[in-house]
Design a protein around this motif. Structure first.
Motif, PDB file in Angstrom:
ATOM      1  N   VAL A 124       0.835  -1.204   0.000  1.00 11.57           N
ATOM      2  CA  VAL A 124       0.000   0.000   0.000  1.00 11.57           C
ATOM      3  C   VAL A 124       0.871   1.255   0.000  1.00 11.57           C
ATOM      4  CG1 VAL A 124      -1.632   1.353   1.382  1.00 11.57           C
ATOM      5  CG2 VAL A 124      -2.020  -1.077   1.029  1.00 11.57           C
ATOM      6  N   LEU A 125       1.890   1.284   0.866  1.00 13.84           N
ATOM      7  CA  LEU A 125       2.760   2.463   0.926  1.00 13.84           C
ATOM      8  C   LEU A 125       3.468   2.697  -0.407  1.00 13.84           C
ATOM      9  CD1 LEU A 125       4.275   2.133   4.507  1.00 13.84           C
ATOM     10  CD2 LEU A 125       2.695   3.886   3.692  1.00 13.84           C
ATOM     11  N   ASN A 126       3.965   1.633  -1.018  1.00 10.61           N
ATOM     12  CA  ASN A 126       4.635   1.779  -2.311  1.00 10.61           C
ATOM     13  C   ASN A 126       3.671   2.263  -3.386  1.00 10.61           C
ATOM     14  OD1 ASN A 126       7.215   1.072  -1.453  1.00 10.61           O
ATOM     15  ND2 ASN A 126       6.825  -1.108  -1.721  1.00 10.61           N
ATOM     16  N   ASN A 127       2.459   1.711  -3.419  1.00  9.15           N
ATOM     17  CA  ASN A 127       1.462   2.140  -4.407  1.00  9.15           C
ATOM     18  C   ASN A 127       1.066   3.596  -4.206  1.00  9.15           C
ATOM     19  OD1 ASN A 127       1.397  -0.307  -5.739  1.00  9.15           O
ATOM     20  ND2 ASN A 127      -0.324  -1.085  -4.569  1.00  9.15           N
ATOM     21  N   LEU A 128       0.899   4.010  -2.944  1.00 10.76           N
ATOM     22  CA  LEU A 128       0.529   5.398  -2.670  1.00 10.76           C
ATOM     23  C   LEU A 128       1.659   6.350  -3.046  1.00 10.76           C
ATOM     24  CD1 LEU A 128      -1.342   4.992   0.729  1.00 10.76           C
ATOM     25  CD2 LEU A 128      -2.350   5.537  -1.492  1.00 10.76           C
ATOM     26  N   ALA A 129       2.897   5.967  -2.779  1.00 13.11           N
ATOM     27  CA  ALA A 129       4.041   6.809  -3.153  1.00 13.11           C
ATOM     28  C   ALA A 129       4.110   6.963  -4.671  1.00 13.11           C
ATOM     29  CB  ALA A 129       5.337   6.223  -2.609  1.00 13.11           C
ATOM     30  N   LYS A 130       3.909   5.865  -5.410  1.00 15.22           N
ATOM     31  CA  LYS A 130       3.934   5.921  -6.877  1.00 15.22           C
ATOM     32  C   LYS A 130       2.786   6.789  -7.405  1.00 15.22           C
ATOM     33  CE  LYS A 130       6.126   1.444  -7.352  1.00 15.22           C
ATOM     34  NZ  LYS A 130       5.912   0.020  -7.609  1.00 15.22           N
ATOM     35  N   THR A 131       1.619   6.674  -6.786  1.00 13.25           N
ATOM     36  CA  THR A 131       0.475   7.487  -7.193  1.00 13.25           C
ATOM     37  C   THR A 131       0.776   8.958  -6.968  1.00 13.25           C
ATOM     38  OG1 THR A 131      -1.062   5.696  -6.677  1.00 13.25           O
ATOM     39  CG2 THR A 131      -1.985   7.910  -6.816  1.00 13.25           C
ATOM     40  N   SER A 132       1.390   9.283  -5.845  1.00 17.09           N
ATOM     41  CA  SER A 132       1.762  10.662  -5.540  1.00 17.09           C
ATOM     42  C   SER A 132       2.772  11.193  -6.556  1.00 17.09           C
ATOM     43  CB  SER A 132       2.345  10.729  -4.127  1.00 17.09           C
ATOM     44  OG  SER A 132       2.769  12.021  -3.823  1.00 17.09           O
ATOM     45  N   GLN A 133       3.728  10.369  -6.929  1.00 18.05           N
ATOM     46  CA  GLN A 133       4.736  10.780  -7.910  1.00 18.05           C
ATOM     47  C   GLN A 133       4.109  10.991  -9.294  1.00 18.05           C
ATOM     48  OE1 GLN A 133       7.365   7.491  -7.315  1.00 18.05           O
ATOM     49  NE2 GLN A 133       8.411   8.450  -5.578  1.00 18.05           N
ATOM     50  N   ARG A 134       3.172  10.118  -9.673  1.00 17.61           N
ATOM     51  CA  ARG A 134       2.493  10.279 -10.965  1.00 17.61           C
ATOM     52  C   ARG A 134       1.632  11.525 -10.972  1.00 17.61           C
ATOM     53  NH1 ARG A 134       1.080   5.001 -10.489  1.00 17.61           N
ATOM     54  NH2 ARG A 134      -1.118   5.463 -10.623  1.00 17.61           N
ATOM     55  N   LEU A 135       0.952  11.803  -9.853  1.00 18.89           N
ATOM     56  CA  LEU A 135       0.126  12.996  -9.753  1.00 18.89           C
ATOM     57  C   LEU A 135       1.000  14.239  -9.921  1.00 18.89           C
ATOM     58  CD1 LEU A 135      -2.744  13.589  -7.284  1.00 18.89           C
ATOM     59  CD2 LEU A 135      -1.072  15.366  -7.670  1.00 18.89           C
ATOM     60  N   THR A 136       2.160  14.241  -9.276  1.00 21.03           N
ATOM     61  CA  THR A 136       3.092  15.364  -9.387  1.00 21.03           C
ATOM     62  C   THR A 136       3.533  15.542 -10.835  1.00 21.03           C
ATOM     63  OG1 THR A 136       3.865  14.950  -7.129  1.00 21.03           O
ATOM     64  CG2 THR A 136       5.277  16.307  -8.530  1.00 21.03           C
ATOM     65  N   SER A 137       3.863  14.446 -11.509  1.00 18.71           N
ATOM     66  CA  SER A 137       4.286  14.519 -12.915  1.00 18.71           C
ATOM     67  C   SER A 137       3.180  15.073 -13.800  1.00 18.71           C
ATOM     68  CB  SER A 137       4.691  13.130 -13.417  1.00 18.71           C
ATOM     69  OG  SER A 137       5.816  12.671 -12.743  1.00 18.71           O
ATOM     70  N   GLN A 138       1.969  14.605 -13.580  1.00 18.83           N
ATOM     71  CA  GLN A 138       0.847  15.083 -14.396  1.00 18.83           C
ATOM     72  C   GLN A 138       0.584  16.564 -14.153  1.00 18.83           C
ATOM     73  OE1 GLN A 138      -1.910  11.331 -14.035  1.00 18.83           O
ATOM     74  NE2 GLN A 138      -2.748  12.797 -15.476  1.00 18.83           N
ATOM     75  N   TYR A 139       0.710  17.013 -12.905  1.00 17.72           N
ATOM     76  CA  TYR A 139       0.517  18.431 -12.606  1.00 17.72           C
ATOM     77  C   TYR A 139       1.547  19.263 -13.363  1.00 17.72           C
ATOM     78  CZ  TYR A 139       0.355  22.845 -10.089  1.00 17.72           C
ATOM     79  OH  TYR A 139       0.258  24.172  -9.767  1.00 17.72           O
ATOM     80  N   MET A 140       2.791  18.790 -13.377  1.00 15.92           N
ATOM     81  CA  MET A 140       3.848  19.520 -14.073  1.00 15.92           C
ATOM     82  C   MET A 140       3.563  19.585 -15.568  1.00 15.92           C
ATOM     83  SD  MET A 140       7.124  18.265 -11.866  1.00 15.92           S
ATOM     84  CE  MET A 140       8.308  19.336 -12.657  1.00 15.92           C
ATOM     85  N   GLU A 141       2.980  18.522 -16.128  1.00 10.58           N
ATOM     86  CA  GLU A 141       2.586  18.553 -17.541  1.00 10.58           C
ATOM     87  C   GLU A 141       1.462  19.554 -17.779  1.00 10.58           C
ATOM     88  OE1 GLU A 141       1.615  14.619 -18.898  1.00 10.58           O
ATOM     89  OE2 GLU A 141       3.595  13.837 -18.361  1.00 10.58           O
ATOM     90  N   ILE A 142       0.509  19.615 -16.828  1.00 12.56           N
ATOM     91  CA  ILE A 142      -0.615  20.539 -16.960  1.00 12.56           C
ATOM     92  C   ILE A 142      -0.139  21.987 -16.983  1.00 12.56           C
ATOM     93  CG2 ILE A 142      -2.628  21.471 -15.725  1.00 12.56           C
ATOM     94  CD1 ILE A 142      -3.209  18.589 -14.783  1.00 12.56           C
ATOM     95  N   ILE A 143       0.825  22.302 -16.119  1.00 16.41           N
ATOM     96  CA  ILE A 143       1.280  23.706 -16.064  1.00 16.41           C
ATOM     97  C   ILE A 143       2.388  23.988 -17.072  1.00 16.41           C
ATOM     98  CG2 ILE A 143       0.555  24.024 -13.672  1.00 16.41           C
ATOM     99  CD1 ILE A 143       3.491  23.763 -12.832  1.00 16.41           C
ATOM    100  N   GLY A 144       2.804  22.950 -17.831  1.00 18.03           N
ATOM    101  CA  GLY A 144       3.745  23.155 -18.923  1.00 18.03           C
ATOM    102  C   GLY A 144       5.214  23.040 -18.558  1.00 18.03           C
ATOM    103  N   ILE A 145       5.519  22.373 -17.470  1.00 18.28           N
ATOM    104  CA  ILE A 145       6.913  22.149 -17.089  1.00 18.28           C
ATOM    105  C   ILE A 145       7.262  20.720 -17.442  1.00 18.28           C
ATOM    106  CG2 ILE A 145       8.566  22.028 -15.197  1.00 18.28           C
ATOM    107  CD1 ILE A 145       6.917  24.111 -13.730  1.00 18.28           C
ATOM    108  N   ALA A 146       8.281  20.533 -18.248  1.00 18.77           N
ATOM    109  CA  ALA A 146       8.703  19.184 -18.640  1.00 18.77           C
ATOM    110  C   ALA A 146       9.500  18.565 -17.511  1.00 18.77           C
ATOM    111  CB  ALA A 146       9.546  19.237 -19.903  1.00 18.77           C
ATOM    112  N   ASN A 147       9.332  17.242 -17.330  1.00 14.05           N
ATOM    113  CA  ASN A 147      10.060  16.541 -16.271  1.00 14.05           C
ATOM    114  C   ASN A 147      11.483  16.387 -16.643  1.00 14.05           C
ATOM    115  OD1 ASN A 147       7.696  16.457 -14.915  1.00 14.05           O
ATOM    116  ND2 ASN A 147       7.289  14.318 -15.311  1.00 14.05           N
TER     117      ASN A 147
END
Length: 147
Positions: A124-147
């Protein structure tokens, strides 16, 4: 005196919890406008591209959009760090349903039961951490910052 294995497991659990906490803290520092996450679905292609399958589906399945997922990840982190869970009728009902399905496990050997729950907690902890990281990446794409 603690055995070396017990000490290692405790450290691993603390490291998993710390990893999740760091991922959520990074998410909070990156996502300055959470309202931009409304009505945006969590991108599940990243997991499949990395060969991880559907590991984070439980965390993602309970969220309607990234905004709701953002708040869920923060709430879980706060509960894990403080050790307090707020009573909620909806959560109580799901806990009752879950405990009924796990009743046979409650009669198992305590060591087996502990191992089962520890593996589940790591997952569960690993899945939640990965979900948090993906959410962060998607937010950066939304605001136009490339990873």
């Amino acid at each position: 005196m603690q055995s070396a294995e017990a000490k290692m497991n405790r450290n691993c659990l603390l490291m998993a919890l710390r990893g999740y906490s760091v991922a959520v803290r990074n998410m909070e520092q990156t996502v300055l406008l959470p309202s931009l996450l409304r009505e945006v679905a969590l991108d599940q292609d990243q997991d499949q591209d990395q060969g991880q399958g559907q590991g984070g589906e439980a965390a993602e399945g309970s969220c309607k959009d990234l905004y709701e997922c953002y708040h869920m990840l923060k709430a879980i982190r706060n509960m894990a760090e403080s050790g307090l869970a707020l009573p909620d009728e909806c959560k109580a009902m799901s806990h009752q349903a879950l405990s009924k399905t796990l009743e046979p496990l409650l009669e198992a050997d305590p060591e087996v039961l502990f191992d089962f729950h520890l593996k589940g907690l790591f997952s569960v902890l690993n899945n939640l951490a990965k979900t948090s990281q993906r959410l962060t990446s998607q937010y950066m794409e939304i605001i136009g910052i490339a990873n």
